[in-house]
Design a protein around this motif. Structure first.
Motif, PDB file in Angstrom:
ATOM      1  N   THR A 181      58.729 -95.215 -16.282  1.00 35.88           N
ATOM      2  CA  THR A 181      57.794 -94.165 -16.687  1.00 35.88           C
ATOM      3  C   THR A 181      56.557 -94.789 -17.299  1.00 35.88           C
ATOM      4  O   THR A 181      56.639 -95.831 -17.950  1.00 35.88           O
ATOM      5  N   GLY A 182      55.429 -94.167 -17.108  1.00 38.87           N
ATOM      6  CA  GLY A 182      54.201 -94.602 -17.762  1.00 38.87           C
ATOM      7  C   GLY A 182      52.988 -94.424 -16.873  1.00 38.87           C
ATOM      8  O   GLY A 182      52.991 -94.857 -15.722  1.00 38.87           O
ATOM      9  N   GLU A 184      50.308 -95.915 -17.235  1.00 36.08           N
ATOM     10  CA  GLU A 184      49.604 -97.199 -17.105  1.00 36.08           C
ATOM     11  C   GLU A 184      50.161 -98.069 -15.983  1.00 36.08           C
ATOM     12  O   GLU A 184      49.601 -99.102 -15.657  1.00 36.08           O
ATOM     13  N   ASP A 224      53.634 -89.763 -17.278  1.00 35.62           N
ATOM     14  CA  ASP A 224      54.094 -89.453 -18.631  1.00 35.62           C
ATOM     15  C   ASP A 224      54.209 -87.961 -18.911  1.00 35.62           C
ATOM     16  O   ASP A 224      53.987 -87.516 -20.040  1.00 35.62           O
ATOM     17  N   GLY A 248      58.987 -94.240 -22.694  1.00 35.04           N
ATOM     18  CA  GLY A 248      58.947 -92.831 -23.048  1.00 35.04           C
ATOM     19  C   GLY A 248      60.014 -92.366 -24.021  1.00 35.04           C
ATOM     20  O   GLY A 248      60.328 -91.177 -24.061  1.00 35.04           O
TER      21      GLY A 248
HETATM   22 MG    MG Z   1      55.314 -95.203 -21.925  1.00 37.73          MG
END
Ligand code: MG
Ligand code: AMP
Length: 403
Positions: A181-182, A184, A224, A248
């Motif tokens: 997850t993310g 970025e 996210d 997360g």
């Molecule tokens: Mg994150």
């Protein structure tokens, strides 16, 4: 809220696991899997009386002294399938593994003879029963050759296949989904803009899953938001026996695991008295599929996998839950995080029959270069604030299966 110790948390997760339903698999695909039932020999081992030496099959009573000479009836190589008879006062030349002729009770090895093919002269008396491998002396037909719960390795294959097994009932490898997850994150190979990083956790966790002896069934990514995360989890759950997510789970603003599950019943979040890897989440996304929500920092994710996920997956696979940590001597000291267990990255080296370990890379949980330069973990208890040279350390290799 008091924090759980790493051992307490690992125990809690393992206790929530159930062993996967068993399957019948060909023995050629059974390595690394755990037997769900005992395996019995279909036939005895050895299957027939045979020679343990290249030499001559005789009746011991015909060769009671050196310099006896007997006529040779012929030669029995390994693989000869006709039934042969030894006439009194004669010898058969015979090779290792060849079936004993009926009537013979002893083998005289070729080195104790003149090696003749028409007739043979013996240099010594025959010893009754010498160098004969008896049918069933190793394994009897119907005997249990491997107990239930045996994890099949190379060393078991001979007994298994030799005694007639072609397939076995085993607990399969857990199939694991890995979800990063993310916002970025970019997939490996995609050029990065300022502020973006390559998703290294998904490949790392996939490799960890396989190195630990499990199967990767799904690899996915979520941004996210709770919606995106739940969609990926829903896609993964039917394909997998367990789901691992990274990122997360901390206390920031954009934490999709927290957003998706916090306050609900499915996944609960804990703080573990461990550095790295303090924030953890765990729950079931359907009746049978556990979800392990690991922190996003790469070192934390790896340590969390080794400490918590691997023992839980081993339990599903019918393997022993706990890893067999070994002992190494610290060759130099370092200060550790007070009040929390430290799982330090170390370099473990053989010192004759013993192991030495030195801390490797810094304690920062983002230090992937430092992680790559370590080959093991050292588990330092919360009560220890400082490791001194000469201390005994509990260590686990990162080069094996983490068990
Ligand atoms: Mg994150
Ligand atoms: P998070 O737990 O999501 O707050 O992430 C903690 C740190 O780990 C941040 O610096 C993230 O950029 C980094 N991180 C999270 N997921 C990954 C990933 N899949 N690969 C590499 N780094 C990550």
């Amino acid at each position: 809220m008091t924090m759980l110790t790493p051992q307490q948390y690992a125990d809690r997760l393992a206790a929530a696991m159930r062993r996967l339903p068993t399957q019948q698999v060909p023995v050629q695909r059974a390595r690394g899997l755990v037997l769900a039932a005992p395996v019995r020999a279909q036939h005895r081992l050895p299957g027939f009386d045979n020679s343990a030496m290249d030499g001559y099959a005789v009746r011991a009573q015909d060769v009671t002294a050196a310099d006896v000479v007997l006529p040779v009836a012929g030669c029995i190589p390994a693989g000869r399938t006709d039934r042969l008879q030894l006439e009194p006062g004669t010898a058969w030349q015979i090779m290792t593994g060849a079936p004993m002729p009926d009537g013979a009770d002893s083998i005289v090895q070729v080195e104790l003879t003149d090696g003749g093919t028409e007739q043979v002269r013996f240099d010594a008396a025959a010893v009754p029963g010498a160098s004969v491998r008896r049918a069933g002396e190793d394994v009897e037909a119907g005997q249990v050759v491997l107990q239930a719960d045996t994890r099949i390795g190379a060393r078991h294959m001979g007994a298994l296949v030799g005694s007639g097994a072609t397939s076995v009932e085993v607990t399969p490898r857990p199939r694991v989904a890995v979800i990063s997850t993310g916002d970025e994150l970019q997939a490996p190979g995609i050029p990065l803009q300022h502020g973006q990083i390559t998703d290294s956790n998904a490949p790392m966790l996939s490799a960890l899953v396989e190195q630990a002896g499990f199967e990767v069934a799904f690899v996915g990514h979520s941004d996210d938001t709770a919606e995106a995360l739940l969609a990926v989890v829903q896609e993964a759950a039917p394909l997998a026996d367990a789901i691992i997510t990274t990122g997360g789970v901390s206390a920031g603003e954009f934490e999709p695991l927290k957003a998706a599950f916090e306050g609900g019943r499915a996944v609960t979040f804990e703080r573990i008295a461990m550095q790295p890897g303090k924030p953890q989440g765990f729950g079931f996304v359907d009746e049978t599929t556990p979800l392990f929500a690991l922190p996003g920092n790469p070192v934390s994710a790896l340590v969390s996998f080794v400490m918590f996920v691997a023992p839980a997956l081993r339990t599903m696979a019918g393997r022993p839950t706990s890893a067999r940590w070994g002992t190494a001597t610290a060759v130099e000291g370092w200060r550790t995080s007070p009040g929390r267990a430290q799982i330090a990255r170390v370099w473990i080296e053989a010192d004759g029959p013993y192991l030495n370990a030195r801390v490797s890379g810094g304690p920062g949980s983002h230090l992937m270069g430092g992680l790559a330069a370590a080959n093991g973990l050292a588990w330092i208890d919360a009560e220890v604030d400082e490791v001194r040279a000469g201390d005994s350390l509990r260590v686990l290799s990162l080069d094996g299966e983490f068990d």
